[in-house]
Design an enzyme around this catalytic site. Structure first.
Site, PDB file in Angstrom:
ATOM      1  CE  LYS A   1      27.819  29.091 -41.448  1.00  0.00           C
ATOM      2  NZ  LYS A   1      28.351  30.068 -42.404  1.00  0.00           N
TER       3      LYS A   1
ATOM      4  CD  GLN B   1      28.436  33.846 -42.554  1.00  0.00           C
ATOM      5  OE1 GLN B   1      28.891  32.863 -41.980  1.00  0.00           O
ATOM      6  NE2 GLN B   1      27.483  33.757 -43.456  1.00  0.00           N
TER       7      GLN B   1
ATOM      8  CG  ASP C   1      32.944  28.770 -46.063  1.00  0.00           C
ATOM      9  OD1 ASP C   1      32.033  27.964 -45.796  1.00  0.00           O
ATOM     10  OD2 ASP C   1      32.907  29.977 -45.767  1.00  0.00           O
TER      11      ASP C   1
END
Ligand code: NDP
Length: 286
Positions: A53, A97, A120
């Site tokens: 990412k 994460q 997200d």
């Protein structure tokens, strides 16, 4: 019939090109999009995802700030970092994460993230907006799946779509996106009976379970669009999806491979959300 292969790598590259133009225009206005990623602990898969990412963001001209915290970090320490990122004007969006170490409750962390920076798309506010059909940040994997469905050329309105899996990060938002696109949606899970029969009724199948090749090729309705989110490693170390690809490719109209299907689309969708967040910052208020 052999299915059209929906090449996520190529599609992601095309989207990255579009995004590069948008980043350039933002930078011209003095706004460099900024993404931050928080990684707690040393889960090897998460470390790879985070590194990918970060690299993808930087390649696009998006600033990527990676916060690597040790596995014994407390929940309060993570919340303090979240609070700092919420207030940092150079950070347009950030993600924490998952999975997180067991001493940290992912729901508490998620609830602390400012919905305006939740690239997200996991916070209740962003999920609520999606449920109401006015999405802001949509979870990256389902968003990427929708682009792949569009790439197949299928017109979703009135079609039967079956989503296998009902997680908050894939299955549920996926079902909402398909509903918003006027498909007739069925969501399956571990207690669904006659899964093969339900999948067999689908014009569009989204498999997001995490069980190697559990969706049998013979279940697929001829001509259906099949999007395989699953990432599973076999005993021989091979990466396979949730769909029995070799048999399904002979029946489907279009299908994603694993790897090279949904995976690259997830990363590019996160970047697209970050660019949207930066555009919101660049927009003159009032
Ligand atoms: P979860 O484990 O959170 O959810 C799995 C879902 O599958 C659950 O809803 C579960 O049902 C359902 N399920 C389990 N067994 C069966 C069964 N026998 N029949 C029908 N449904 C079943 O997984 P995620 O949604 O997080 O991820 C799913 C897969 O997608 C994983 O392989 C993951 O690695 C992959 N993934 C890939 C991404 C990418 O970028 N390509 C991104 C995110 C995930 P129940 O709710 O009843 O338990």
């Amino acid at each position: 019939m052999t299915a059209k292969i929906l090449d996520g790598k190529a599609l992601a590259a095309a989207i990255r090109n579009e995004l590069a133009g948008e980043v350039e225009s933002l930078v011209g206005k003095g706004v460099t999009p900024g993404l931050a990623v928080v990684l707690v602990g040393d889960d090897p898969a998460s470390a790879i995802y985070v590194r990918n990412k970060g690299r993808a963001a930087e390649k696009l001209g998006v600033t990527a700030e990676i916060h690597r915290l040790p596995g014994d970090t407390t929940q309060s320490e993570v919340l303090a970092l979240v609070d700092r990122l919420n207030r940092d004007s150079a950070v347009d969006g950030f993600i924490v994460q998952v999975p997180l170490p067991e001493q940290i409750d992912p729901i508490v962390v998620q609830d602390a993230i400012s919905p305006a920076k939740d690239v997200d798309g996991f916070t209740p506010e962003n999920i609520g907006l999606l449920a109401q059909g006015r999405p802001r940040f949509v979870a990256a994997t389902p968003l990427g799946c929708m682009r792949l469905v569009a790439e197949s050329g299928v017109e979703l309105a009135g079609k039967n779509a079956v989503v296998v899996g009902r997680s908050n990060i894939v299955g549920k938002p996926m079902a909402m996106l398909l509903t918003n696109a006027h498909a007739t949606v069925t969501v399956c899970h571990s207690r669904t009976q006659n899964l093969g029969g339900v999948v067999g009724s689908a014009d569009v199948v989204i498999a997001a379970v995490g069980r190697a090749e559990m969706i049998r090729g013979e279940w697929i309705k001829p001509g259906a669009v099949v999007i395989d989110v699953g990432i599973n490693r076999t005993a021989e170390g091979k990466l396979v999806g949730d769909v029995e690809f070799a048999a399904a490719v002979e029946r489907a109209g279009a299908i994603t491979p694993v790897p090279g299907g949904v995976g690259p689309m997830t990363i590019v969708s996160l970047l697209a959300n970050t660019v949207v967040a930066a555009q919101l910052r660049a927009k003159p208020s009032g």
